[in-house]
Design a protein around this motif. Sequence first.
Motif, mmCIF file in Angstrom:
data_model
loop_
_atom_site.group_PDB
_atom_site.id
_atom_site.type_symbol
_atom_site.label_atom_id
_atom_site.label_comp_id
_atom_site.label_asym_id
_atom_site.label_seq_id
_atom_site.Cartn_x
_atom_site.Cartn_y
_atom_site.Cartn_z
ATOM 1 N N ASP A 38 3.468 -7.026 6.730
ATOM 2 C CA ASP A 38 2.773 -5.903 6.107
ATOM 3 C C ASP A 38 1.751 -6.407 5.088
ATOM 4 O O ASP A 38 0.647 -5.884 5.002
ATOM 5 C CB ASP A 38 3.775 -4.969 5.444
ATOM 6 N N THR B 224 -2.331 -5.606 5.512
ATOM 7 C CA THR B 224 -3.047 -4.812 4.507
ATOM 8 C C THR B 224 -4.083 -5.636 3.747
ATOM 9 O O THR B 224 -4.812 -5.080 2.925
ATOM 10 C CB THR B 224 -2.071 -4.177 3.489
ATOM 11 N N THR C 36 1.413 -6.245 -2.169
ATOM 12 C CA THR C 36 2.142 -5.090 -1.659
ATOM 13 C C THR C 36 3.580 -5.489 -1.417
ATOM 14 O O THR C 36 3.890 -6.668 -1.231
ATOM 15 C CB THR C 36 1.510 -4.539 -0.360
ATOM 16 N N ARG D 196 7.495 1.738 -1.269
ATOM 17 C CA ARG D 196 6.485 0.704 -1.046
ATOM 18 C C ARG D 196 5.235 1.053 -1.831
ATOM 19 O O ARG D 196 4.882 2.218 -1.963
ATOM 20 C CB ARG D 196 6.141 0.582 0.431
ATOM 21 N N LEU D 197 4.573 0.005 -2.360
ATOM 22 C CA LEU D 197 3.327 0.240 -3.080
ATOM 23 C C LEU D 197 2.426 -0.973 -3.005
ATOM 24 O O LEU D 197 2.851 -2.061 -2.651
ATOM 25 C CB LEU D 197 3.577 0.650 -4.534
ATOM 26 N N ILE D 198 1.161 -0.738 -3.333
ATOM 27 C CA ILE D 198 0.156 -1.786 -3.467
ATOM 28 C C ILE D 198 -0.206 -1.825 -4.942
ATOM 29 O O ILE D 198 -0.476 -0.781 -5.537
ATOM 30 C CB ILE D 198 -1.097 -1.484 -2.626
ATOM 31 N N GLU E 94 -1.085 1.921 -5.931
ATOM 32 C CA GLU E 94 -1.205 2.964 -4.905
ATOM 33 C C GLU E 94 0.142 3.062 -4.204
ATOM 34 O O GLU E 94 0.647 2.074 -3.669
ATOM 35 C CB GLU E 94 -2.288 2.556 -3.914
ATOM 36 N N ARG F 231 2.548 3.868 -1.259
ATOM 37 C CA ARG F 231 2.405 3.909 0.202
ATOM 38 C C ARG F 231 3.067 5.170 0.725
ATOM 39 O O ARG F 231 4.044 5.647 0.165
ATOM 40 C CB ARG F 231 3.066 2.681 0.826
ATOM 41 N N ARG G 291 5.846 5.676 6.530
ATOM 42 C CA ARG G 291 5.776 4.311 7.054
ATOM 43 C C ARG G 291 7.062 3.554 6.849
ATOM 44 O O ARG G 291 7.259 2.503 7.415
ATOM 45 C CB ARG G 291 4.648 3.550 6.373
ATOM 46 N N GLU G 292 7.967 4.032 6.021
ATOM 47 C CA GLU G 292 9.166 3.280 5.683
ATOM 48 C C GLU G 292 10.239 3.419 6.739
ATOM 49 O O GLU G 292 10.352 4.320 7.468
ATOM 50 C CB GLU G 292 9.700 3.706 4.321
#
Length: 132
Positions: A36, A40, A57, A103-105, A125, A127, A131-132
């Motif tokens: 991932d 990204t 991320t 999840r995050l960026i 940001e 996520r 998507r998880e």
Amino acid sequence: MSAVPRSEKPAGRFRRMLDRLSTSQEDLESEELREDADTTGCIRIGDCHDRQIVTVTGTLRTVTLRPRAGVPALEAELFDGSAALDVVWLGRRSIVGIEPGRRLIASGRISLSRGRRVLFNPKYELRPLGRE
């Protein structure tokens, strides 16, 4: 016999299935997180150096409230499959959406504190949950 070593041959369907069955759940999740990070365009946490500006991320493993010098600080551990880093928001007691498993960026300047990578007050940001 072929001259190509087994590790360089493309894995067949049966070999991939056998590898997935013999690998632990934690290893599978770590591999998914590393992939991932690559897709990204983010830097892997394990490749980050002190004072480097990065975009990383991963998944938040823990979220805690720890005062720093009398100021509230929301602290979370971000893991991307290669390493972990502490993300700290100074002056915050909570942030909507910042919770374990999310999840995050995150973007900012890495620093080292007590031998651990830390990202203070990053731009971030969240996520999408789908998507998880």
